[in-house]
Scaffold this motif. Structure first.
Motif, PDB file in Angstrom:
ATOM      1  N   LYS A 168       2.105  14.216   3.295  1.00  0.00           N
ATOM      2  CA  LYS A 168       2.342  13.142   2.605  1.00  0.00           C
ATOM      3  C   LYS A 168       2.263  11.643   3.369  1.00  0.00           C
ATOM      4  CE  LYS A 168       5.903  15.153  -0.747  1.00  0.00           C
ATOM      5  NZ  LYS A 168       7.178  14.906  -0.940  1.00  0.00           N
ATOM      6  N   ALA A 172      -0.425   8.892   2.925  1.00  0.00           N
ATOM      7  CA  ALA A 172       0.031   7.643   2.907  1.00  0.00           C
ATOM      8  C   ALA A 172      -0.777   6.538   3.569  1.00  0.00           C
ATOM      9  CB  ALA A 172       1.366   7.341   2.769  1.00  0.00           C
ATOM     10  N   ARG A 175      -4.273   6.405   3.030  1.00  0.00           N
ATOM     11  CA  ARG A 175      -4.583   5.377   1.709  1.00  0.00           C
ATOM     12  C   ARG A 175      -4.597   4.015   1.944  1.00  0.00           C
ATOM     13  NH1 ARG A 175      -0.694   9.307  -1.178  1.00  0.00           N
ATOM     14  NH2 ARG A 175      -2.075  10.944  -1.593  1.00  0.00           N
ATOM     15  N   ALA A 176      -3.492   3.705   2.675  1.00  0.00           N
ATOM     16  CA  ALA A 176      -3.058   2.229   3.169  1.00  0.00           C
ATOM     17  C   ALA A 176      -4.418   1.666   3.972  1.00  0.00           C
ATOM     18  CB  ALA A 176      -1.945   2.114   3.994  1.00  0.00           C
ATOM     19  N   GLN A 193      -7.574  -0.617 -14.923  1.00  0.00           N
ATOM     20  CA  GLN A 193      -6.967  -1.695 -14.533  1.00  0.00           C
ATOM     21  C   GLN A 193      -5.394  -1.753 -14.386  1.00  0.00           C
ATOM     22  OE1 GLN A 193      -8.777  -4.124 -12.871  1.00  0.00           O
ATOM     23  NE2 GLN A 193     -10.504  -3.013 -13.189  1.00  0.00           N
ATOM     24  N   VAL A 195      -3.398   0.643 -13.172  1.00  0.00           N
ATOM     25  CA  VAL A 195      -3.051   2.135 -12.931  1.00  0.00           C
ATOM     26  C   VAL A 195      -1.595   2.632 -12.894  1.00  0.00           C
ATOM     27  CG1 VAL A 195      -4.182   3.657 -11.069  1.00  0.00           C
ATOM     28  CG2 VAL A 195      -4.806   1.143 -11.099  1.00  0.00           C
ATOM     29  N   SER A 196      -1.277   2.616 -11.714  1.00  0.00           N
ATOM     30  CA  SER A 196       0.067   3.202 -11.565  1.00  0.00           C
ATOM     31  C   SER A 196       0.920   3.552 -12.762  1.00  0.00           C
ATOM     32  CB  SER A 196       0.997   2.544 -10.325  1.00  0.00           C
ATOM     33  OG  SER A 196       1.415   1.455 -10.877  1.00  0.00           O
ATOM     34  N   ALA A 198       3.690   5.117 -13.071  1.00  0.00           N
ATOM     35  CA  ALA A 198       4.990   5.004 -12.654  1.00  0.00           C
ATOM     36  C   ALA A 198       5.199   3.749 -11.901  1.00  0.00           C
ATOM     37  CB  ALA A 198       5.193   6.220 -11.738  1.00  0.00           C
ATOM     38  N   GLN A 199       5.448   2.886 -12.647  1.00  0.00           N
ATOM     39  CA  GLN A 199       5.660   1.330 -12.212  1.00  0.00           C
ATOM     40  C   GLN A 199       7.154   1.613 -11.573  1.00  0.00           C
ATOM     41  OE1 GLN A 199       3.567  -0.500 -11.433  1.00  0.00           O
ATOM     42  NE2 GLN A 199       3.317  -2.099 -13.196  1.00  0.00           N
ATOM     43  N   GLY A 200       7.016   1.269 -10.148  1.00  0.00           N
ATOM     44  CA  GLY A 200       8.381   1.461  -9.488  1.00  0.00           C
ATOM     45  C   GLY A 200       9.233   0.347  -9.825  1.00  0.00           C
ATOM     46  N   GLY A 201      10.462   0.460  -9.713  1.00  0.00           N
ATOM     47  CA  GLY A 201      11.372  -0.642 -10.141  1.00  0.00           C
ATOM     48  C   GLY A 201      11.522  -0.721 -11.426  1.00  0.00           C
ATOM     49  N   ASP A 202      12.457  -1.515 -11.862  1.00  0.00           N
ATOM     50  CA  ASP A 202      12.713  -1.880 -13.073  1.00  0.00           C
ATOM     51  C   ASP A 202      12.297  -3.275 -13.268  1.00  0.00           C
ATOM     52  OD1 ASP A 202      16.411  -1.693 -12.963  1.00  0.00           O
ATOM     53  OD2 ASP A 202      14.871  -2.461 -11.636  1.00  0.00           O
ATOM     54  N   VAL A 203      11.166  -3.349 -13.717  1.00  0.00           N
ATOM     55  CA  VAL A 203      10.731  -4.835 -13.665  1.00  0.00           C
ATOM     56  C   VAL A 203      11.284  -5.404 -15.056  1.00  0.00           C
ATOM     57  CG1 VAL A 203       8.750  -6.391 -13.931  1.00  0.00           C
ATOM     58  CG2 VAL A 203       8.546  -4.022 -13.016  1.00  0.00           C
TER      59      VAL A 203
ATOM     60  N   THR B  10       1.318  -2.512   3.430  1.00  0.00           N
ATOM     61  CA  THR B  10       0.656  -1.609   2.581  1.00  0.00           C
ATOM     62  C   THR B  10       0.993  -0.144   3.020  1.00  0.00           C
ATOM     63  OG1 THR B  10      -1.333  -3.149   2.671  1.00  0.00           O
ATOM     64  CG2 THR B  10      -1.709  -1.070   1.665  1.00  0.00           C
ATOM     65  N   ALA B  14       2.689   2.796   0.705  1.00  0.00           N
ATOM     66  CA  ALA B  14       1.904   3.943   0.380  1.00  0.00           C
ATOM     67  C   ALA B  14       3.056   5.056   0.737  1.00  0.00           C
ATOM     68  CB  ALA B  14       0.716   4.069   1.407  1.00  0.00           C
ATOM     69  N   ALA B  30      12.223  -1.095  -3.957  1.00  0.00           N
ATOM     70  CA  ALA B  30      12.101  -0.821  -5.239  1.00  0.00           C
ATOM     71  C   ALA B  30      12.541  -2.411  -5.835  1.00  0.00           C
ATOM     72  CB  ALA B  30      12.979   0.098  -5.770  1.00  0.00           C
ATOM     73  N   ARG B  43       0.013  -2.421  -4.779  1.00  0.00           N
ATOM     74  CA  ARG B  43       0.612  -1.214  -5.252  1.00  0.00           C
ATOM     75  C   ARG B  43      -0.279  -0.405  -6.064  1.00  0.00           C
ATOM     76  NH1 ARG B  43       5.994   0.898  -8.100  1.00  0.00           N
ATOM     77  NH2 ARG B  43       6.058   3.023  -7.181  1.00  0.00           N
ATOM     78  N   LEU B  46      -3.435   0.103  -4.313  1.00  0.00           N
ATOM     79  CA  LEU B  46      -3.278   1.469  -3.374  1.00  0.00           C
ATOM     80  C   LEU B  46      -3.366   2.649  -4.281  1.00  0.00           C
ATOM     81  CD1 LEU B  46      -2.559   2.105  -0.498  1.00  0.00           C
ATOM     82  CD2 LEU B  46      -0.043   2.002  -1.278  1.00  0.00           C
ATOM     83  N   VAL B  49      -6.880   3.667  -4.900  1.00  0.00           N
ATOM     84  CA  VAL B  49      -7.648   4.545  -3.903  1.00  0.00           C
ATOM     85  C   VAL B  49      -7.869   5.904  -3.990  1.00  0.00           C
ATOM     86  CG1 VAL B  49      -7.695   5.216  -1.346  1.00  0.00           C
ATOM     87  CG2 VAL B  49      -6.808   2.630  -2.134  1.00  0.00           C
TER      88      VAL B  49
END
Lengths: 203, 285
Positions: A168, A172, A175-176, A193, A195-196, A198-203, B10, B14, B30, B43, B46, B49
């Motif tokens: 991992k 990681a 990728r960075a 556009q 993507v992610s 699983a949008q981290g955090g609770d916006v 970054t 990641a 977070a 993010r 990333l 990628v």
């Protein structure tokens, strides 16, 4: 995606036959997976010649050491592991010797380049190939196995002979590092556009 | 392109996405993401990628590589079925080339490097290379050795790049002296992607000889190569000329037979440096 496990004879069966003396079994097994094995070798060493050498090393090694296969992993995982090892070996050896000017390459390029290469998507591939070169070999191998070949982290850990956590972290970091070099390809790939998922955090 | 501010690196992003950062630090990240458009955008990039990488089509194995691997595999199978090899075989051997040689005390004498590209010339108990008169054109070059006295240069042979000429031996040591490996007196000219290595040159040369027997040659030997071969081989008998690589560099591998047995010599590609000193020499088992 072809699932080798559904083919008959199965990979494991072919390997058993090979160990039992069947002259054809190993060839069948190897041909079954060779494009993927080629891909992992090529992308790990970033050079056709070296990749061919690495794959040859690996094939011979697998041929001779087939009896050592214990079935703890899938045969494909075992094969990939041998190929990755051979590829990283090649890179180590290459790093250990001074760079030498490339020689009479046309002749070999003529051979290597003679295969059909679908024009489209080639650009992206070349860009990605170039980007991969900037990675340290260990990171590159991890990223190739996980992101490009689609192995699970657990299988990748077996292939790379490192812990899942190390898989991992190598991925990681890779990728960075690739981000600035690969970001422009997103459009080419019409990647969504947003993507992610699983949008981290609770916006 | 990292912000000087407290924006997330970054790499940190990641690692966070890979689940490697948890606990209090993870919670801080977070929290930052929740309030920072810029870092969220990074993010997303990333994550893209991996998507880009996954979408890159795999490149099929080139035909040349596939053929080469098939040949190597065929040689492996033959070796496995060879009782002598079975006797000599030991586990843990380096995975390259034929192995019998390794057990017979392979002598390898690295010489100076002539050219970036090397060529391996394998010569045996056939004709003296001196008979490879330089007159041979590119296409006839491959067969020209055997073509010497017999004057054989049939288009078919030349086209095949292999001198499939029956043994007409002007010299003393005939092909009869050659056992299983080279029933023919002729030598083969082969272009391969084999990477000959110092430690395994002998066994690899042996494997190359075997492979050359069964596999069709790829092209005729250029005259320039044959001129070089003549220099390297001298009066020895040529078995095989293989345009390949040596330690990763284009090379000509020459296998020849001498009084002391078969020798593998490595010269530059096209013997480009011209001179007669091989890059390396090894005995072939």
């Amino acid at each position: 995606m072809r699932d080798a496990s559904e083919q008959w004879p199965s990979d494991a069966e072919l390997l058993r036959r090979h160990v039992a003396g069947d002259d054809q079994a190993f060839g069948e097994l190897f041909r079954r997976h060779r494009d993927r094995l080629w891909a992992v070798a090529l992308r790990t060493v970033c050079d056709q010649e070296e990749a061919a050498d690495a794959l040859q090393d690996a094939m011979v090694s697998a041929f001779r050491r087939a009896a050592d296969f214990r079935g703890e992993s899938a045969v494909t995982t075992w094969l990939h592991r041998i190929v990755v090892n051979a590829a990283l070996d090649r890179l180590r050896r290459r790093a250990a010797r001074p760079a030498v000017p490339a020689g009479d390459e046309q002749a070999f390029e003529a051979l290597a380049g003679s295969t059909g290469d679908p024009a489209q998507a080639t650009d992206t591939r070349l860009d990605v190939d170039a980007a991969l070169r900037i990675l340290p070999p260990q990171q590159r191998a991890a990223l190739v196995v996980v992101d490009m070949l689609g192995f699970s982290v657990a299988d990748a850990a077996v292939i790379l002979d490192i812990s899942p956590g190390t898989v991992k972290s190598r991925c990681a970091r890779a990728r960075a590092r690739l981000l600035p070099h690969v970001a422009h390809l997103r459009g080419n790939r019409s990647a969504s556009q947003s993507v992610s998922p699983a949008q981290g955090g609770d916006v | 392109m990292r912000g000087q501010t407290t924006h997330l690196d970054t790499e940190v992003l990641a690692e966070f996405d890979a689940g490697l950062i948890t606990g209090r630090r993870g919670a801080r990240i977070a929290a930052h993401l929740a309030g920072c458009d810029r870092c969220r955008a990074w993010r997303d990039e990333l994550a893209a990628v991996s998507a880009v990488l996954a979408a890159v089509p795999a490149q099929a194995m080139p035909d040349g590589v596939a053929q080469r691997l098939d040949q190597v595999l065929a040689a492996e199978v033959r070796h496995r079925n060879d009782p002598e090899r079975a006797r000599l075989d030991r586990p843990g051997h380096p995975a390259s080339g034929a192995r019998r040689a390794a057990h017979r005390g392979l002598r390898l004498v690295p010489l100076r490097v002539l050219a970036p590209a090397a060529a391996v010339v394998l010569a045996g108990a056939g004709y003296g290379l001196s008979q490879l008169a330089g007159g041979a054109g590119p296409q006839a070059a491959s067969s020209s050795v055997a073509a010497g006295p017999a004057n054989v240069s049939s288009p078919a042979n030349a086209a095949a790049g292999r001198a499939a000429v029956p043994a007409v031996l002007p010299s003393s040591k005939g092909p009869a002296a050659q056992p299983q490996l080279m029933p023919k007196v002729s030598f083969s000219f082969v272009t391969s992607q084999t990477n000959f290595l110092p430690g395994t040159l002998g066994p690899q040369a042996e494997a190359a000889l075997r492979a050359a027997e069964s596999a069709p040659a790829t092209r005729a030997a250029p005259a320039a190569v044959m001129t070089c071969v003549r220099n390297v081989v001298g009066s020895a008998h040529l078995l095989l000329v293989e345009r390949a690589r040596y330690q990763g560099q284009a090379a000509t591998v020459i296998v020849l037979r001498t009084n002391q047995g078969e020798l593998a010599k490595v010269a530059g590609a096209n013997c480009s440096a011209g001179p007669s000193q091989p890059l390396a020499t090894a005995t072939v088992p």
